[in-house]
Motif scaffolding. Structure first.
Motif, PDB file in Angstrom:
ATOM      1  N   PRO A  71     -49.359  53.394  50.347  1.00 64.08           N
ATOM      2  CA  PRO A  71     -49.278  54.202  51.115  1.00 64.08           C
ATOM      3  C   PRO A  71     -48.155  54.934  51.669  1.00 64.08           C
ATOM      4  CG  PRO A  71     -50.494  52.722  52.163  1.00 64.08           C
ATOM      5  CD  PRO A  71     -50.687  51.633  50.131  1.00 64.08           C
ATOM      6  N   GLY A  72     -47.640  55.705  52.579  1.00 67.48           N
ATOM      7  CA  GLY A  72     -46.621  56.555  52.905  1.00 67.48           C
ATOM      8  C   GLY A  72     -46.206  57.261  52.035  1.00 67.48           C
ATOM      9  N   SER A  73     -44.915  57.616  51.859  1.00 68.74           N
ATOM     10  CA  SER A  73     -44.634  59.064  50.543  1.00 68.74           C
ATOM     11  C   SER A  73     -43.549  58.340  49.970  1.00 68.74           C
ATOM     12  CB  SER A  73     -43.361  59.594  51.992  1.00 68.74           C
ATOM     13  OG  SER A  73     -43.536  59.826  52.938  1.00 68.74           O
ATOM     14  N   ALA A 124     -45.883  46.700  43.675  1.00 71.50           N
ATOM     15  CA  ALA A 124     -47.704  46.375  44.745  1.00 71.50           C
ATOM     16  C   ALA A 124     -47.598  46.691  45.813  1.00 71.50           C
ATOM     17  CB  ALA A 124     -47.970  44.748  44.618  1.00 71.50           C
ATOM     18  N   SER A 125     -46.668  46.945  46.036  1.00 66.07           N
ATOM     19  CA  SER A 125     -46.498  47.510  47.344  1.00 66.07           C
ATOM     20  C   SER A 125     -47.318  47.987  48.459  1.00 66.07           C
ATOM     21  CB  SER A 125     -44.848  48.598  47.292  1.00 66.07           C
ATOM     22  OG  SER A 125     -43.723  48.433  46.743  1.00 66.07           O
ATOM     23  N   ARG A 126     -47.301  47.156  49.627  1.00 66.84           N
ATOM     24  CA  ARG A 126     -47.963  47.951  50.150  1.00 66.84           C
ATOM     25  C   ARG A 126     -47.583  48.780  51.362  1.00 66.84           C
ATOM     26  NH1 ARG A 126     -47.788  41.794  51.086  1.00 66.84           N
ATOM     27  NH2 ARG A 126     -49.680  41.182  51.143  1.00 66.84           N
ATOM     28  N   TRP A 127     -46.518  49.029  51.259  1.00 65.93           N
ATOM     29  CA  TRP A 127     -46.154  50.737  51.736  1.00 65.93           C
ATOM     30  C   TRP A 127     -44.713  51.063  51.247  1.00 65.93           C
ATOM     31  CZ3 TRP A 127     -47.617  54.254  55.894  1.00 65.93           C
ATOM     32  CH2 TRP A 127     -46.498  55.307  56.259  1.00 65.93           C
ATOM     33  N   GLU A 128     -44.593  52.393  51.183  1.00 67.44           N
ATOM     34  CA  GLU A 128     -42.958  52.842  50.154  1.00 67.44           C
ATOM     35  C   GLU A 128     -42.894  54.435  51.055  1.00 67.44           C
ATOM     36  OE1 GLU A 128     -41.171  51.818  48.436  1.00 67.44           O
ATOM     37  OE2 GLU A 128     -42.001  49.631  47.558  1.00 67.44           O
ATOM     38  N   ASP A 129     -41.379  54.682  50.959  1.00 65.43           N
ATOM     39  CA  ASP A 129     -41.303  56.028  51.910  1.00 65.43           C
ATOM     40  C   ASP A 129     -40.576  56.620  49.811  1.00 65.43           C
ATOM     41  OD1 ASP A 129     -41.203  55.301  54.288  1.00 65.43           O
ATOM     42  OD2 ASP A 129     -39.559  53.887  54.649  1.00 65.43           O
ATOM     43  N   PHE A 130     -39.706  56.434  49.782  1.00 61.60           N
ATOM     44  CA  PHE A 130     -39.109  57.358  48.318  1.00 61.60           C
ATOM     45  C   PHE A 130     -39.335  56.566  47.342  1.00 61.60           C
ATOM     46  CE2 PHE A 130     -36.376  58.466  45.256  1.00 61.60           C
ATOM     47  CZ  PHE A 130     -36.876  59.817  44.418  1.00 61.60           C
ATOM     48  N   VAL A 179     -34.536  67.194  49.858  1.00 63.95           N
ATOM     49  CA  VAL A 179     -33.122  66.783  48.895  1.00 63.95           C
ATOM     50  C   VAL A 179     -33.718  65.326  48.489  1.00 63.95           C
ATOM     51  CG1 VAL A 179     -30.526  66.304  49.208  1.00 63.95           C
ATOM     52  CG2 VAL A 179     -32.061  68.431  50.563  1.00 63.95           C
ATOM     53  N   PRO A 180     -34.660  65.136  47.620  1.00 62.71           N
ATOM     54  CA  PRO A 180     -34.579  63.878  46.678  1.00 62.71           C
ATOM     55  C   PRO A 180     -33.526  63.368  46.635  1.00 62.71           C
ATOM     56  CG  PRO A 180     -35.064  65.923  45.029  1.00 62.71           C
ATOM     57  CD  PRO A 180     -34.623  66.348  46.870  1.00 62.71           C
ATOM     58  N   ILE A 181     -33.149  61.862  46.091  1.00 66.65           N
ATOM     59  CA  ILE A 181     -32.507  61.059  45.497  1.00 66.65           C
ATOM     60  C   ILE A 181     -32.386  61.487  44.161  1.00 66.65           C
ATOM     61  CG2 ILE A 181     -31.867  58.845  44.975  1.00 66.65           C
ATOM     62  CD1 ILE A 181     -33.382  57.638  46.919  1.00 66.65           C
ATOM     63  N   MET A 229     -34.239  67.415  55.761  1.00 62.16           N
ATOM     64  CA  MET A 229     -34.064  67.368  54.439  1.00 62.16           C
ATOM     65  C   MET A 229     -34.419  66.128  53.971  1.00 62.16           C
ATOM     66  SD  MET A 229     -30.241  67.742  54.823  1.00 62.16           S
ATOM     67  CE  MET A 229     -29.602  67.637  56.340  1.00 62.16           C
ATOM     68  N   PRO A 230     -36.213  66.508  53.700  1.00 61.85           N
ATOM     69  CA  PRO A 230     -37.239  65.100  53.218  1.00 61.85           C
ATOM     70  C   PRO A 230     -36.686  65.097  52.275  1.00 61.85           C
ATOM     71  CG  PRO A 230     -38.542  67.653  53.853  1.00 61.85           C
ATOM     72  CD  PRO A 230     -36.841  67.616  54.589  1.00 61.85           C
ATOM     73  N   VAL A 231     -36.539  63.908  51.773  1.00 61.20           N
ATOM     74  CA  VAL A 231     -36.337  63.618  50.823  1.00 61.20           C
ATOM     75  C   VAL A 231     -37.631  63.197  49.743  1.00 61.20           C
ATOM     76  CG1 VAL A 231     -35.736  61.150  49.481  1.00 61.20           C
ATOM     77  CG2 VAL A 231     -34.434  61.823  51.422  1.00 61.20           C
ATOM     78  N   SER A 232     -39.086  62.699  50.432  1.00 61.75           N
ATOM     79  CA  SER A 232     -39.967  62.883  49.434  1.00 61.75           C
ATOM     80  C   SER A 232     -40.507  64.206  49.511  1.00 61.75           C
ATOM     81  CB  SER A 232     -40.608  61.710  49.719  1.00 61.75           C
ATOM     82  OG  SER A 232     -41.055  61.255  51.381  1.00 61.75           O
ATOM     83  N   HIS A 233     -41.421  64.392  48.977  1.00 68.75           N
ATOM     84  CA  HIS A 233     -43.147  65.037  48.820  1.00 68.75           C
ATOM     85  C   HIS A 233     -43.805  64.718  49.758  1.00 68.75           C
ATOM     86  CE1 HIS A 233     -43.112  68.469  45.740  1.00 68.75           C
ATOM     87  NE2 HIS A 233     -42.392  66.835  44.145  1.00 68.75           N
ATOM     88  N   GLY A 234     -43.796  63.464  49.985  1.00 66.91           N
ATOM     89  CA  GLY A 234     -45.178  62.799  51.463  1.00 66.91           C
ATOM     90  C   GLY A 234     -44.011  63.394  53.126  1.00 66.91           C
TER      91      GLY A 234
END
Length: 346
Positions: free
Chosen positions: A269-271, A243-249, A148-150, A128-133
């Motif tokens: 970068p990230g999902s 300005a995040s260096r990395w994000e998941d959702f 299954v996103p938030i 169940m990935p939360v994000s498209h990435g």
């Protein structure tokens, strides 16, 4: 102890975002007619050992296994891949995640996690990935995949926008607080103020000093706010800055979109779920790169938005967020997740 629930949700809950994600998933399962018991992971004294990714993940994986040992449920869902790495449940299990170790655990610090991950993913009844990435990262996996996103509900934007800009900077390094402050100093209109949530003034200034940056005078450090107060700031803001260096959702930027607040962001970068939406809505508000100079240019473009374009932005944002509404995500849980886990909705 899950007490014979249909689903035991092993909740690592190491960040506010994870806690909210787990609460939302449990509510979706219950809405679909199944019972769900949230099993919180207790890390205990070993949490002091979390200084390096390899050790951090090991501590959290061991704590997850220990917390889930007495679970009595027809199926188990792990809220992160880390929580599942050392598990071998006797019942079907699923994993809900916003990133896989193959992507966010590079180098030697992620060696054991990457080796362990593939078998853990392959044995799952459903992913169940939360994000498209995250979904792209497991494309072609053996188990079925259901995104299954938030859930993100519409937030009524204020009739007045009396907050110039807001940003979230919990975990200052991850959120690029230094880049954010430099960009704001360069681009803020005279008299404008930026409200930064998630970090208080003392901690923010101390962190900025460690990285050789001064805190701008026109920034208000709001600290950790109750959700209602934070959303009130977001709905009243002219811009949301990232300005995040990395994000998941990335919950906060999605909430900004739900409030019709234009998102000005670096190409994190990230999902990062909000990034493709932000690009579709207003490509000039997405910086060319992660530098302070590029973000400053995007901030200037954000403040230059005319009223009609702001109204169009809000209407289109609400359209793009329809798949994230609770009703839409709930259908995925009822029609794909529960059957894969062998659970019949009642």
């Amino acid at each position: 102890m899950s007490g014979g629930a249909d689903i035991a949700l092993v909740s690592l809950g190491t960040t506010p975002g994870l806690e909210r994600s787990d609460e939302a998933f449990a509510a979706l399962v219950r809405r679909a007619g199944a019972s769900c018991q949230v099993v919180p992971v207790r890390i205990g004294w070993a949490g002091q050992l979390r200084r390096h990714l390899a050790v951090t993940d090991l501590v959290e994986a061991l704590a997850s296994r220990r917390s889930a040992r007495a679970v009595d449920a027809r199926a188990v869902v792990y809220s992160t891949i880390t929580a599942a790495l050392l598990q071998r449940p006797a019942v079907p299990y699923g994993i809900r995640f916003d990133a896989i170790a193959a992507l966010n655990r590079p180098g030697t610090g992620g060696l054991w996690q990457r080796r362990r991950e593939r078998a853990v993913l392959d044995r799952a009844a459903i992913l169940m990935p939360v994000s498209h990435g995250a979904a792209v990262a497991v494309d072609g996996a053996r188990p079925p995949v259901a995104r299954v996103p938030i859930p993100v509900e519409q937030i009524d934007g204020a009739s007045y926008r009396d907050v110039d800009a807001v940003a979230y900077a919990g975990y200052p390094r991850k959120r690029g607080l230094d880049v954010l402050c430099r960009a704001w100093t360069a681009a803020a209109p005279t008299g404008a103020r930026l409200v930064v949530g998630g970090v208080d003034r003392v901690r923010a200034i101390a962190w900025l000093r460690r990285v050789g940056r001064a805190a701008p005078d026109d920034v208000e450090w709001a600290g950790a706010l109750p959700r209602e107060r934070w959303l009130d700031l977001v709905r009243r803001a002219r811009l949301f800055l990232n300005a995040s260096r990395w994000e998941d959702f990335g919950v906060a930027p999605m909430e900004a979109l739900a409030a019709g607040t234009p998102v000005v962001t670096v190409p994190t970068p990230g999902s990062f779920e909000a990034l493709p939406l932000a690009r579709e809505l207003a490509p000039d508000l997405v910086a060319e790169d992660g530098s302070a100079e590029a973000l400053a240019a995007a901030i200037r473009a954000g403040f230059a938005l005319e009223d009609q374009r702001r109204r169009d932005y809000r209407e289109r944002a609400l359209e793009l967020l329809r798949p994230y509404r609770e009703e839409a995500v709930g259908r995925v849980v009822a029609e794909q997740v529960l059957p894969a886990l062998g659970i019949e909705a009642r």
